[in-house]
Design a protein around this motif. Sequence first.
Motif, PDB file in Angstrom:
ATOM      1  N   MET A 264      30.798   8.943  12.949  1.00 42.93           N
ATOM      2  CA  MET A 264      29.887   9.721  13.796  1.00 42.93           C
ATOM      3  C   MET A 264      30.610  10.900  14.423  1.00 42.93           C
ATOM      4  SD  MET A 264      26.669   9.466  14.237  1.00 42.93           S
ATOM      5  CE  MET A 264      26.234  10.055  15.871  1.00 42.93           C
TER       6      MET A 264
ATOM      7  N   ALA B  85      22.093  13.203  18.377  1.00 39.40           N
ATOM      8  CA  ALA B  85      23.011  12.125  17.992  1.00 39.40           C
ATOM      9  C   ALA B  85      22.268  11.017  17.260  1.00 39.40           C
ATOM     10  CB  ALA B  85      23.707  11.556  19.229  1.00 39.40           C
TER      11      ALA B  85
ATOM     12  N   GLY C 223      32.625  22.289  14.951  1.00 36.73           N
ATOM     13  CA  GLY C 223      33.786  22.254  15.837  1.00 36.73           C
ATOM     14  C   GLY C 223      33.583  22.950  17.167  1.00 36.73           C
ATOM     15  N   ASP C 224      32.362  23.481  17.405  1.00 31.62           N
ATOM     16  CA  ASP C 224      32.139  24.258  18.630  1.00 31.62           C
ATOM     17  C   ASP C 224      31.881  23.395  19.846  1.00 31.62           C
ATOM     18  OD1 ASP C 224      30.387  27.125  17.180  1.00 31.62           O
ATOM     19  OD2 ASP C 224      32.516  26.642  17.426  1.00 31.62           O
ATOM     20  N   SER C 225      31.407  22.162  19.602  1.00 31.07           N
ATOM     21  CA  SER C 225      30.999  21.346  20.736  1.00 31.07           C
ATOM     22  C   SER C 225      31.386  19.893  20.522  1.00 31.07           C
ATOM     23  CB  SER C 225      29.489  21.470  20.914  1.00 31.07           C
ATOM     24  OG  SER C 225      29.081  20.839  22.094  1.00 31.07           O
ATOM     25  N   SER C 226      31.951  19.274  21.568  1.00 30.46           N
ATOM     26  CA  SER C 226      32.336  17.871  21.432  1.00 30.46           C
ATOM     27  C   SER C 226      31.188  16.940  21.843  1.00 30.46           C
ATOM     28  CB  SER C 226      33.544  17.570  22.317  1.00 30.46           C
ATOM     29  OG  SER C 226      33.198  17.776  23.663  1.00 30.46           O
ATOM     30  N   SER C 227      30.190  17.468  22.520  1.00 37.48           N
ATOM     31  CA  SER C 227      29.050  16.635  22.926  1.00 37.48           C
ATOM     32  C   SER C 227      27.776  17.235  22.385  1.00 37.48           C
ATOM     33  CB  SER C 227      28.967  16.546  24.451  1.00 37.48           C
ATOM     34  OG  SER C 227      28.721  17.826  24.997  1.00 37.48           O
ATOM     35  N   ILE C 228      26.803  16.375  22.148  1.00 37.95           N
ATOM     36  CA  ILE C 228      25.511  16.828  21.634  1.00 37.95           C
ATOM     37  C   ILE C 228      24.400  16.084  22.370  1.00 37.95           C
ATOM     38  CG2 ILE C 228      26.147  17.583  19.299  1.00 37.95           C
ATOM     39  CD1 ILE C 228      25.564  14.783  18.300  1.00 37.95           C
ATOM     40  N   PRO C 229      23.191  16.619  22.379  1.00 37.03           N
ATOM     41  CA  PRO C 229      22.086  15.898  23.025  1.00 37.03           C
ATOM     42  C   PRO C 229      21.830  14.561  22.333  1.00 37.03           C
ATOM     43  CG  PRO C 229      21.496  18.186  22.643  1.00 37.03           C
ATOM     44  CD  PRO C 229      22.790  17.948  21.944  1.00 37.03           C
TER      45      PRO C 229
ATOM     46  N   THR D  78      29.502  14.658  13.825  1.00 36.67           N
ATOM     47  CA  THR D  78      29.162  15.508  14.973  1.00 36.67           C
ATOM     48  C   THR D  78      29.977  16.786  14.944  1.00 36.67           C
ATOM     49  OG1 THR D  78      28.767  13.506  16.253  1.00 36.67           O
ATOM     50  CG2 THR D  78      28.970  15.548  17.485  1.00 36.67           C
TER      51      THR D  78
END
Lengths: 447, 175
Positions: free
Chosen positions: A49, A69, A59-65, A53
């Motif tokens: 996962m 997810a 690679g721009d964001s370590s978290s997502i909504p 992701t």
Amino acid sequence: MKMEIKSAINNNYYDGSDYFQWILHEGYQQHLLDYVMIENIQYQLFNLMATQTNKFTQGDSSSIPVDTAQTLLNSLCFTISFKLNNYSLESCCALLKEMSLPELFKQGQDLLNITFEDAKSLLFQAKNNAISTKNRAYNDTLFKGIDPFFQKYDMKFYAQDIPVSIDYPLSNNNSKLLGVEYVYNYILSFYLENKFCNSFTQKSINNLLYSYDEGYEELLVNIFQIVLFNALGCILIDKDPSKLVITEIDLDKIVNCKIDLSNSMLLYKTTQQLMEYLNIQDKLLRDYVYNSINQLENSITDALISKKPEKIFVKNKDKPPVEITIYKDRSKMPDEIFRKVEEEIRNCRHLSDKLQIISQLDSLGDLIDVFESHCINDNEIKHVFKLLDTNELSLLLSMSCVVLWESAYDFCEAEKPWEKTLLTYIKNLPKDEQFLIFKKAKSAIID
Amino acid sequence: MSIFFLEVLTLKSFPLIPANIMSMTAVSEVLKSNSLTCKFGLYLSKSQAEELVTTRNMSLENLGRVEFGGGIINKLIYEFCDSPYISQYNYTETINDLIETFYYFKNETLDEVSDDDLLSLMKEYFDQYCNGSIELLQGRELEVTARNKRYSKKNYTVKNPKEKYKLILEREDKI
């Protein structure tokens, strides 16, 4: 190259992306997977996962909504389920022990890719063996509706999605399937239904659909089912099924004949007889027809028991339906030449010069392009229509996007300016000529 | 550990990604940052690292987001460790506030600003315009930035913010 058509009928438990979860749950319950193994799988899934992701966000964001997810996780599980789909529970657990989750995921993606390509080829075959009908849902779905799927489908992150709107209802449609598997199954069913219907003449099918409903062109009905039922009805009373004709007298025969309705094999035997008569050898098609009958067995039996066979068998209508004319337009001219012609028309000072150029066009497709390129105005277009005879006007009407209503051709809808001009022109013609043009337009199919 | 992940990342009743695995990974990742930050006189104990991870999890839960791995905490620490407004005295508290701020504005900018860009903006505003004030950072600079981003303005960052803020106030007074 002949493509091998795989059967999509799967006897394993399968419910979209939940198969993978079901295996873990059942495997643990039945001690095929121990707790350490489950934890290992969960850890691998976590890492997978994280990788997905990272790819999704580039690679721009370590978290997502959360919603995103969940979608990514569903896609991941769907892909792994797709790989494990054809294996039993025990085999799946053995695979999970031997192979890592990323490897299974990769193999799942490869399988999805193969199915995707197969679906594309199968669609081509289904279009080639299509029946000639004016049913809008059938034509729109087969020739326009399914194609966008192959541009929009995202196997990497939305593998379970079905980004297409499919209207035409099939006899056997496994709505539990997802993603490319659903589309492959749908196209395969379409292809098989076409193959069955091609055992009958276009005229017989046309007559049957007209008898079913005069406005069948706008209905959302499954043509295969209507054809299959009438063919079975003919077999029941020992009548030739090739014409698909069941008269009032035939319906009475069906009601009065001594059919042993308690015999559960009755429908199976009747279907078998039909397949032998039509010489259907293809196992996939045979299975498809038997499955259709199985699903509809109750409604057929109820209609026979209640002595209302007209519920499922279509009684022939006396008035013959309109013959369909298939028109093949000539090839359009290359774009460069068309641009020169368009420029020439635009530069003409006199209407007569424009008409002379236009009268030399070879195909109706080119004529429509001239109308849509605005090199002549609405007034001039009317003069072009005067050059065309009744047949050409009806073909032009048929090729346009004008919606022709069945019984009230006064109420047609047009979108483009030239189409509105065409409608206005036709409506100013004598009534009998109008009627002839609309009648021919409705019965024409442009190839 | 937050139950949020269990509820989200499961299919029906079976937890596919248990929460404790994510938590353990994150704390150990955060503690690795001490090797760099000690040069600036900043150090996190294990309990403080756990506190940061808890803050992160709570922020993610409240804001409807998911993160895998230690992720942003380390990046944030590396970005802000040389700030003149952070000392060992207010280190944990400030990083906690910055974590919450970061995730809040990831949502407010509709995920259209990358992590690195947002961190870089936060650092610039924090040091140069807000004088280390989290309230000003949240309520002024980042608010304007987020609004500009939502309205698809090409230059969505705030330059010379005090002047710009003065102009906004004057315009609102006129209205």
